[in-house]
Design a protein around this motif. Structure first.
Motif, PDB file in Angstrom:
ATOM      1  N   GLU A 304      -5.638  41.700 -50.871  1.00 13.37           N
ATOM      2  CA  GLU A 304      -7.028  42.775 -51.343  1.00 13.37           C
ATOM      3  C   GLU A 304      -6.595  43.058 -52.221  1.00 13.37           C
ATOM      4  OE1 GLU A 304     -11.252  44.409 -50.268  1.00 13.37           O
ATOM      5  OE2 GLU A 304      -9.673  42.900 -48.473  1.00 13.37           O
ATOM      6  N   HIS A 305      -5.715  44.718 -51.921  1.00 14.84           N
ATOM      7  CA  HIS A 305      -5.494  45.960 -52.323  1.00 14.84           C
ATOM      8  C   HIS A 305      -4.402  45.143 -53.490  1.00 14.84           C
ATOM      9  CE1 HIS A 305      -8.596  48.236 -50.666  1.00 14.84           C
ATOM     10  NE2 HIS A 305      -8.422  47.777 -49.725  1.00 14.84           N
ATOM     11  N   GLY A 306      -3.582  44.161 -54.131  1.00 14.31           N
ATOM     12  CA  GLY A 306      -2.644  43.860 -54.843  1.00 14.31           C
ATOM     13  C   GLY A 306      -1.445  43.968 -53.981  1.00 14.31           C
ATOM     14  N   CYS A 308       0.545  42.026 -51.755  1.00 15.77           N
ATOM     15  CA  CYS A 308       1.075  40.964 -52.293  1.00 15.77           C
ATOM     16  C   CYS A 308       2.183  40.742 -53.125  1.00 15.77           C
ATOM     17  CB  CYS A 308       0.228  39.726 -51.546  1.00 15.77           C
ATOM     18  SG  CYS A 308       0.729  39.725 -50.027  1.00 15.77           S
ATOM     19  N   GLY A 309       1.735  41.695 -54.199  1.00 16.65           N
ATOM     20  CA  GLY A 309       2.515  42.007 -55.516  1.00 16.65           C
ATOM     21  C   GLY A 309       1.692  40.266 -56.344  1.00 16.65           C
ATOM     22  N   LYS A 310       1.111  40.094 -56.463  1.00 17.66           N
ATOM     23  CA  LYS A 310       0.868  38.996 -57.001  1.00 17.66           C
ATOM     24  C   LYS A 310      -0.034  39.436 -58.233  1.00 17.66           C
ATOM     25  CE  LYS A 310      -2.203  35.415 -55.929  1.00 17.66           C
ATOM     26  NZ  LYS A 310      -2.799  34.779 -55.514  1.00 17.66           N
ATOM     27  N   SER A 311      -0.138  39.490 -59.739  1.00 19.61           N
ATOM     28  CA  SER A 311      -0.697  40.590 -60.530  1.00 19.61           C
ATOM     29  C   SER A 311      -2.577  39.371 -60.344  1.00 19.61           C
ATOM     30  CB  SER A 311      -0.563  39.025 -61.976  1.00 19.61           C
ATOM     31  OG  SER A 311      -1.346  39.618 -63.020  1.00 19.61           O
ATOM     32  N   GLY A 312      -3.065  41.021 -60.091  1.00 26.82           N
ATOM     33  CA  GLY A 312      -4.823  40.156 -59.444  1.00 26.82           C
ATOM     34  C   GLY A 312      -4.730  40.660 -58.361  1.00 26.82           C
ATOM     35  N   GLY A 313      -4.115  40.547 -57.168  1.00 27.51           N
ATOM     36  CA  GLY A 313      -4.278  40.820 -56.517  1.00 27.51           C
ATOM     37  C   GLY A 313      -5.057  39.642 -55.483  1.00 27.51           C
ATOM     38  N   GLY A 314      -5.157  38.962 -54.291  1.00 32.54           N
ATOM     39  CA  GLY A 314      -5.334  38.361 -53.746  1.00 32.54           C
ATOM     40  C   GLY A 314      -4.342  37.669 -52.662  1.00 32.54           C
ATOM     41  N   ASP A 315      -4.573  37.168 -51.510  1.00 33.43           N
ATOM     42  CA  ASP A 315      -3.736  36.987 -50.440  1.00 33.43           C
ATOM     43  C   ASP A 315      -3.059  35.438 -51.070  1.00 33.43           C
ATOM     44  OD1 ASP A 315      -5.790  38.030 -49.343  1.00 33.43           O
ATOM     45  OD2 ASP A 315      -7.049  36.471 -48.611  1.00 33.43           O
ATOM     46  N   VAL A 316      -2.419  35.329 -50.396  1.00 35.53           N
ATOM     47  CA  VAL A 316      -1.145  34.572 -49.742  1.00 35.53           C
ATOM     48  C   VAL A 316      -1.349  33.375 -48.726  1.00 35.53           C
ATOM     49  CG1 VAL A 316       1.143  33.809 -50.565  1.00 35.53           C
ATOM     50  CG2 VAL A 316      -0.347  35.700 -51.557  1.00 35.53           C
ATOM     51  N   ILE A 317      -1.922  32.457 -49.083  1.00 34.42           N
ATOM     52  CA  ILE A 317      -1.997  31.655 -47.496  1.00 34.42           C
ATOM     53  C   ILE A 317      -1.415  30.047 -47.487  1.00 34.42           C
ATOM     54  CG2 ILE A 317      -3.804  31.068 -46.204  1.00 34.42           C
ATOM     55  CD1 ILE A 317      -5.905  32.710 -47.883  1.00 34.42           C
ATOM     56  N   GLY A 318      -0.741  30.179 -46.932  1.00 38.44           N
ATOM     57  CA  GLY A 318      -0.111  29.249 -46.980  1.00 38.44           C
ATOM     58  C   GLY A 318       1.690  28.745 -47.267  1.00 38.44           C
ATOM     59  N   GLU A 319       2.081  30.290 -47.843  1.00 40.09           N
ATOM     60  CA  GLU A 319       3.138  29.633 -49.102  1.00 40.09           C
ATOM     61  C   GLU A 319       3.420  31.441 -48.817  1.00 40.09           C
ATOM     62  OE1 GLU A 319       2.016  28.630 -52.440  1.00 40.09           O
ATOM     63  OE2 GLU A 319       0.527  29.718 -52.994  1.00 40.09           O
ATOM     64  N   VAL A 320       4.744  31.565 -49.716  1.00 41.77           N
ATOM     65  CA  VAL A 320       4.854  32.499 -49.837  1.00 41.77           C
ATOM     66  C   VAL A 320       4.946  33.473 -51.730  1.00 41.77           C
ATOM     67  CG1 VAL A 320       6.306  32.561 -48.400  1.00 41.77           C
ATOM     68  CG2 VAL A 320       7.793  31.746 -50.365  1.00 41.77           C
ATOM     69  N   PHE A 321       4.757  34.118 -51.782  1.00 38.49           N
ATOM     70  CA  PHE A 321       5.152  34.621 -53.670  1.00 38.49           C
ATOM     71  C   PHE A 321       6.481  35.903 -53.764  1.00 38.49           C
ATOM     72  CE2 PHE A 321       4.215  38.324 -56.778  1.00 38.49           C
ATOM     73  CZ  PHE A 321       3.730  37.014 -57.222  1.00 38.49           C
ATOM     74  N   ALA A 327      16.919  41.656 -56.205  1.00 35.20           N
ATOM     75  CA  ALA A 327      17.086  41.920 -54.517  1.00 35.20           C
ATOM     76  C   ALA A 327      18.455  41.820 -54.555  1.00 35.20           C
ATOM     77  CB  ALA A 327      16.257  41.292 -53.967  1.00 35.20           C
ATOM     78  N   PRO A 328      18.935  43.880 -55.111  1.00 34.50           N
ATOM     79  CA  PRO A 328      20.371  43.532 -54.543  1.00 34.50           C
ATOM     80  C   PRO A 328      20.725  43.468 -53.332  1.00 34.50           C
ATOM     81  CG  PRO A 328      19.355  45.749 -55.608  1.00 34.50           C
ATOM     82  CD  PRO A 328      18.504  44.199 -55.810  1.00 34.50           C
ATOM     83  N   GLU A 329      22.163  44.134 -53.595  1.00 35.82           N
ATOM     84  CA  GLU A 329      22.125  43.599 -51.696  1.00 35.82           C
ATOM     85  C   GLU A 329      22.064  45.089 -50.982  1.00 35.82           C
ATOM     86  OE1 GLU A 329      26.044  43.289 -49.394  1.00 35.82           O
ATOM     87  OE2 GLU A 329      26.042  42.412 -50.917  1.00 35.82           O
ATOM     88  N   ASN A 330      21.857  46.235 -52.194  1.00 32.98           N
ATOM     89  CA  ASN A 330      21.170  46.806 -51.513  1.00 32.98           C
ATOM     90  C   ASN A 330      19.772  47.835 -51.610  1.00 32.98           C
ATOM     91  OD1 ASN A 330      22.009  49.553 -49.703  1.00 32.98           O
ATOM     92  ND2 ASN A 330      22.916  51.036 -50.887  1.00 32.98           N
ATOM     93  N   VAL A 331      18.765  46.418 -50.880  1.00 35.08           N
ATOM     94  CA  VAL A 331      18.229  47.461 -50.468  1.00 35.08           C
ATOM     95  C   VAL A 331      16.935  47.546 -50.133  1.00 35.08           C
ATOM     96  CG1 VAL A 331      17.395  44.183 -50.799  1.00 35.08           C
ATOM     97  CG2 VAL A 331      15.465  46.006 -52.510  1.00 35.08           C
ATOM     98  N   ARG A 332      15.852  48.296 -49.436  1.00 36.55           N
ATOM     99  CA  ARG A 332      14.870  48.345 -47.982  1.00 36.55           C
ATOM    100  C   ARG A 332      14.047  48.236 -48.719  1.00 36.55           C
ATOM    101  NH1 ARG A 332      19.444  48.955 -46.998  1.00 36.55           N
ATOM    102  NH2 ARG A 332      20.641  50.312 -45.791  1.00 36.55           N
ATOM    103  N   ILE A 333      12.981  47.420 -47.937  1.00 35.23           N
ATOM    104  CA  ILE A 333      11.657  46.703 -47.989  1.00 35.23           C
ATOM    105  C   ILE A 333      10.659  47.520 -47.299  1.00 35.23           C
ATOM    106  CG2 ILE A 333      11.793  45.016 -49.049  1.00 35.23           C
ATOM    107  CD1 ILE A 333      11.467  43.633 -46.535  1.00 35.23           C
ATOM    108  N   GLY A 334       9.673  47.691 -47.741  1.00 32.20           N
ATOM    109  CA  GLY A 334       8.521  48.509 -46.328  1.00 32.20           C
ATOM    110  C   GLY A 334       7.439  47.656 -46.688  1.00 32.20           C
ATOM    111  N   ALA A 335       6.499  48.049 -45.803  1.00 31.66           N
ATOM    112  CA  ALA A 335       4.642  47.632 -45.621  1.00 31.66           C
ATOM    113  C   ALA A 335       4.301  48.714 -44.638  1.00 31.66           C
ATOM    114  CB  ALA A 335       4.308  46.205 -45.085  1.00 31.66           C
ATOM    115  N   GLY A 336       2.884  48.825 -45.218  1.00 32.07           N
ATOM    116  CA  GLY A 336       1.712  49.804 -44.254  1.00 32.07           C
ATOM    117  C   GLY A 336       0.242  48.926 -44.678  1.00 32.07           C
ATOM    118  N   CYS A 337      -0.461  49.851 -44.211  1.00 33.39           N
ATOM    119  CA  CYS A 337      -1.557  49.358 -44.704  1.00 33.39           C
ATOM    120  C   CYS A 337      -2.347  49.104 -45.716  1.00 33.39           C
ATOM    121  CB  CYS A 337      -2.818  50.423 -43.959  1.00 33.39           C
ATOM    122  SG  CYS A 337      -4.823  50.234 -43.616  1.00 33.39           S
ATOM    123  N   ALA A 338      -1.785  47.525 -46.231  1.00 33.99           N
ATOM    124  CA  ALA A 338      -1.805  46.927 -47.859  1.00 33.99           C
ATOM    125  C   ALA A 338      -1.346  47.515 -48.307  1.00 33.99           C
ATOM    126  CB  ALA A 338      -3.584  47.125 -47.669  1.00 33.99           C
TER     127      ALA A 338
END
Length: 346
Positions: A304-306, A308-321, A327-338
């Motif tokens: 809802e708040h963007g 998932c990285g989609k332009s305009g926001g929105g859920d990603v259901i049943g698939e991936v975005f 995504a080079p080899e030395n990459v880190r990812i993190g996630a929190g409250c939206a």
């Protein structure tokens, strides 16, 4: 380079403003910001903490309750990452809704923020703190700390677990107490190797038998029975969302159980996954093609708040975005409250 996207109403993305970001945007960083990836990324309700291998911590977002470990009268909100000036070298960090827990290299545990349900671990009377130590508590060598919305679990090298905060659902074990105001030992009958906290439940992995995992607390989605019948390969990582559990298997696949009304659970047949980051109701992963070794960052779930990285926001259901960043080899990812974060060299 650190990128962020998602909810930003209190500046928790460190973008210099208070608008949500629907696609990855470069964070504003101070001149003394480390050039190496953060070791831990922790996110509360509206604040973010980055912990680096040097022991340095940086905060952004809501600080009205001192949850960014700075005096709220001077810094009510941080729209860009601010260093925590301290004599301590920090080893572990976790964040709940409006509090932060820090463990230094001497094993001392400090808390900052607000907690009406024992979240600070300072006793029944103390509900506000500014980087205050939990005294008379020496659990041994700490190897992990995790916080849900209102409870915290601490894991020691011996496999013991301690917890405090909200316990009404049984997320801190027996006996069930609405509020556990001081750290107490969580008895599960086996040494623990890894743990995490959902919104009002906890998951603990048996060190001696990693395929045995225990759910404490609210299990409305019957995750416990699903884990009991799981017979997959070995486990690389275990993480919890507010209402789900995600296992990253050594085979590069993800198994997940829990709430799925917004696509929170990953679609079937994902493989080549090398890393996951689970937020409140969404997730990120790094996927690698087994043949070409090409890597990409994918997202799914509540957006809802963007976040998932989609332009305009929105859920990603049943698939991936797939994010439109490398995504080079030395990459880190993190996630929190939206919120979502990606660190890469550059």
């Amino acid at each position: 380079m650190l990128y962020a996207f998602g909810s930003n109403g209190r500046g928790q993305l460190s973008l210099g403003h208070l608008e949500d970001a629907h696609t990855p945007a470069p964070c504003l960083i101070p001149s003394l910001f480390p050039s190496v990836p953060p070791r831990e990324i922790a996110a509360g309700g509206n604040h973010t903490v980055l912990l680096f291998p040097s022991g340095e911590c940086f905060f952004a977002g809501d600080n009205t309750e001192n949850q960014c470990c700075l005096p709220s009268t001077i810094f009510p909100s941080l729209t860009s990452f601010h260093p925590l000036s301290s004599d301590h070298r920090w080893e572990h960090v976790s964040a709940g809704w409006s509090f932060t827990i820090l463990v230094d290299y001497e094993g001392k545990i400090f808390v900052s923020g607000n907690g009406q349900k024992g979240e600070l671990g300072l006793g029944e009377e103390l509900r506000d703190a500014l980087l205050e130590e939990i005294i008379d508590f020496s659990p041994g060598k700490v190897i992990q700390i995790a916080s849900g919305m209102a409870h915290t679990l601490l894991l020691t090298a011996s496999g013991d677990v301690w917890g405090w905060g909200a316990g009404r659902k049984g997320q801190l074990g027996e006996p069930t107490q609405s509020i556990v105001p001081r750290p107490r030992k969580v008895e599960v009958g086996f040494p623990v190797s890894k743990l995490d906290c959902g919104k009002d439940f906890s998951i603990l992995v048996n060190r001696d038998n990693p395929q045995h995992m225990e759910i404490l607390g609210n299990d409305r989605y019957r995750i416990g029975p699903s884990l009991a019948s799981w017979s997959g390969t070995g486990i690389l990582d275990v993480q919890a969302s507010w209402n789900g559990v995600y296992l990253l298997e050594t085979s590069g696949t993800i198994k997940a159980w829990g709430k799925n009304d917004r696509g929170q659970l990953p679609p079937p047949n994902l493989d080549g996954i090398t890393s996951i980051a689970v937020g409140s109701e969404h997730a990120l992963a790094i996927a690698e093609d087994k043949t070409t070794k090409e890597r990409k960052i994918i997202t799914w779930g509540w957006g809802e708040h963007g976040n998932c990285g989609k332009s305009g926001g929105g859920d990603v259901i049943g698939e991936v975005f797939t994010l439109d960043i490398s995504a080079p080899e030395n990459v880190r990812i993190g996630a929190g409250c939206a919120t979502s974060f990606v660190w890469m060299e550059g």
